[in-house]
Design a protein around this motif. Structure first.
Motif, PDB file in Angstrom:
ATOM      1  N   VAL A   1       0.823  -1.202   0.000  1.00  0.00           N
ATOM      2  CA  VAL A   1       0.000   0.000   0.000  1.00  0.00           C
ATOM      3  C   VAL A   1       0.863   1.260   0.000  1.00  0.00           C
ATOM      4  O   VAL A   1       0.505   2.279  -0.602  1.00  0.00           O
ATOM      5  N   SER A   2       2.033   1.192   0.654  1.00  0.00           N
ATOM      6  CA  SER A   2       2.908   2.364   0.699  1.00  0.00           C
ATOM      7  C   SER A   2       3.418   2.731  -0.692  1.00  0.00           C
ATOM      8  O   SER A   2       3.537   3.914  -1.034  1.00  0.00           O
ATOM      9  N   GLU A   3       3.706   1.726  -1.516  1.00  0.00           N
ATOM     10  CA  GLU A   3       4.177   2.006  -2.873  1.00  0.00           C
ATOM     11  C   GLU A   3       3.062   2.605  -3.719  1.00  0.00           C
ATOM     12  O   GLU A   3       3.282   3.558  -4.475  1.00  0.00           O
TER      13      GLU A   3
ATOM     14  N   VAL B   1       3.388   6.394  -5.336  1.00  0.00           N
ATOM     15  CA  VAL B   1       3.264   6.673  -6.771  1.00  0.00           C
ATOM     16  C   VAL B   1       2.093   7.613  -7.016  1.00  0.00           C
ATOM     17  O   VAL B   1       2.173   8.559  -7.821  1.00  0.00           O
ATOM     18  N   ARG B   2       1.016   7.374  -6.322  1.00  0.00           N
ATOM     19  CA  ARG B   2      -0.155   8.248  -6.430  1.00  0.00           C
ATOM     20  C   ARG B   2       0.209   9.677  -6.073  1.00  0.00           C
ATOM     21  O   ARG B   2      -0.169  10.631  -6.762  1.00  0.00           O
TER      22      ARG B   2
ATOM     23  N   SER C   1       4.036   7.412   3.251  1.00  0.00           N
ATOM     24  CA  SER C   1       4.321   6.184   2.506  1.00  0.00           C
ATOM     25  C   SER C   1       5.783   5.786   2.640  1.00  0.00           C
ATOM     26  O   SER C   1       6.102   4.600   2.843  1.00  0.00           O
ATOM     27  N   ILE C   2       6.674   6.754   2.532  1.00  0.00           N
ATOM     28  CA  ILE C   2       8.108   6.464   2.637  1.00  0.00           C
ATOM     29  C   ILE C   2       8.457   5.981   4.034  1.00  0.00           C
ATOM     30  O   ILE C   2       9.201   5.003   4.208  1.00  0.00           O
ATOM     31  N   VAL C   3       7.907   6.636   5.048  1.00  0.00           N
ATOM     32  CA  VAL C   3       8.172   6.229   6.440  1.00  0.00           C
ATOM     33  C   VAL C   3       7.673   4.806   6.675  1.00  0.00           C
ATOM     34  O   VAL C   3       8.362   3.982   7.296  1.00  0.00           O
TER      35      VAL C   3
ATOM     36  N   TRP D   1       8.588  -3.228  -1.603  1.00  0.00           N
ATOM     37  CA  TRP D   1       8.398  -2.572  -2.889  1.00  0.00           C
ATOM     38  C   TRP D   1       9.040  -3.391  -4.013  1.00  0.00           C
ATOM     39  O   TRP D   1      10.114  -3.986  -3.836  1.00  0.00           O
ATOM     40  N   VAL D   2       8.381  -3.413  -5.147  1.00  0.00           N
ATOM     41  CA  VAL D   2       8.948  -4.024  -6.368  1.00  0.00           C
ATOM     42  C   VAL D   2       8.640  -3.092  -7.534  1.00  0.00           C
ATOM     43  O   VAL D   2       7.710  -2.291  -7.472  1.00  0.00           O
TER      44      VAL D   2
END
Length: 328
Positions: free
Chosen positions: A35-37, A41-42, A191-193, A218-219
């Motif tokens: 969900v963070s990725e 991106v969003r 998201s990064i945190v 993340w991928v």
């Protein structure tokens, strides 16, 4: 005033429709990415759009506002609200998730009294209680038809309500585009945190769909999936501004009930894209929640009309007293 309310309602209905387009996009990538990725991106896709909107609306200097702390708090409240909702739709059908989320208008009406000073009526309180009955019908405690992810959707609704009450509170000085920009910054930072925290802690796998969507590493996305995530950013840019604008223009307890128009769209996308058919308990609970919201709105409008009449009478009496005191 009436024109502002109508514009607020129109902004909210359009914003709800636009935001509903995110749900199938997010659900379609929830089994392969974290969900963070998706949210990062969003947020990146939203940035250039929001910068242009802020520039055209109030100028970029408006971002250096004295209320940056309040805007930041609201931004992170929205971040956690949407994160919880996205985690919910990874495990639930779209109809279940959105029906539970639509306790938000009732939460908004309840919070509008202590935080905004908007009077709350007995009808509003009764509506909130009736809405909770609808939630219980959907959850059916002990039946095992819905898992704990349902409470993620309810938590999302509560946080969303609080963020929109904040929007109403600062509406006199802050534009909808400014609110949207700060919200987008919070989405990217949060998201990064999240991604770094789970990576450092070593949490990279879980069995439950919601937890897997939370901790998955993340991928690099495929072109199609990247387009879906970017599409979320475009949709979010328009939706954030429209919803913030709605709660700037009109009292929270007047426009909140129109959040229910989302009940038309999200279950429709669930059927069209995922062949999801809502259960009878979902439909029954959702209808009760909608009726509760309309009942609560009617009560709040009745209180507002009485307050308006009292103000008119007070002004009339004051004018009469002045006429008697002032010689012709």
């Amino acid at each position: 005033m009436q024109n502002r309310v109508l514009r607020g309602v129109a902004s909210l209905c359009l914003g709800v429709f636009v935001f509903s387009l995110q749900d199938p996009l997010v659900k379609s990538v929830s089994s392969a990415y974290p969900v963070s990725e998706v949210m990062a991106v969003r947020a990146l896709a939203s940035f250039p759009i929001l910068v242009v909107l802020v520039h055209l609306d109030v100028g970029l200097g408006a971002l250096l506002t004295k209320r940056y702390i309040t805007l930041t708090i609201r931004g992170f409240t929205q971040f956690f609200s949407y994160a919880l909702y996205y985690l919910a739709i990874a495990a639930l059908t779209l109809a279940d998730a959105v029906s539970l989320f639509f306790m938000a208008p009732l939460f908004i009406m309840g919070l509008a009294s202590p935080y905004l000073g908007e009077r709350i009526s007995i009808g509003t309180l009764a509506g909130v209680l009736l809405g909770l009955v609808g939630v219980l019908i959907m959850l059916r405690p002990g039946a095992g038809l819905l898992d704990w992810a349902a409470f993620l959707s309810l938590g999302s609704a509560l946080l969303y309500a609080f963020s929109q009450v904040i929007a109403r509170h600062i509406s006199e000085t802050e534009s909808a585009t400014t609110m949207g920009f700060y919200q987008n910054v919070a989405f990217l930072a949060g998201s990064i945190v999240f991604a770094v925290a789970f990576r450092v802690a070593g949490f990279t796998h879980a069995e439950h769909p919601s937890l897997a969507f939370l901790v998955r590493p993340w991928v690099w996305p495929t072109s199609i999936d990247l387009l879906k995530m970017t599409g979320c950013g475009v949709v979010a840019s328009a939706g954030m501004v429209l919803l913030s604008q709605a709660y700037r223009l009109a009292p929270a307890n007047r426009v909140a009930t129109f959040e229910y128009t989302g009940m038309i769209w999200t279950p429709l996308w669930g059927y069209v894209f995922f062949a999801e058919l809502p259960r009878a308990t979902t439909v029954a609970g959702a209808l009760i929640i909608i009726v509760a919201g309309l009942f609560a709105l009617h009560g709040s409008q009745h209180v507002e009309k009485r307050r308006h009449r009292a103000i008119v009478r007070a002004n009339a009496l004051e004018s009469g007293c002045r006429c008697q005191l002032d010689p012709p």
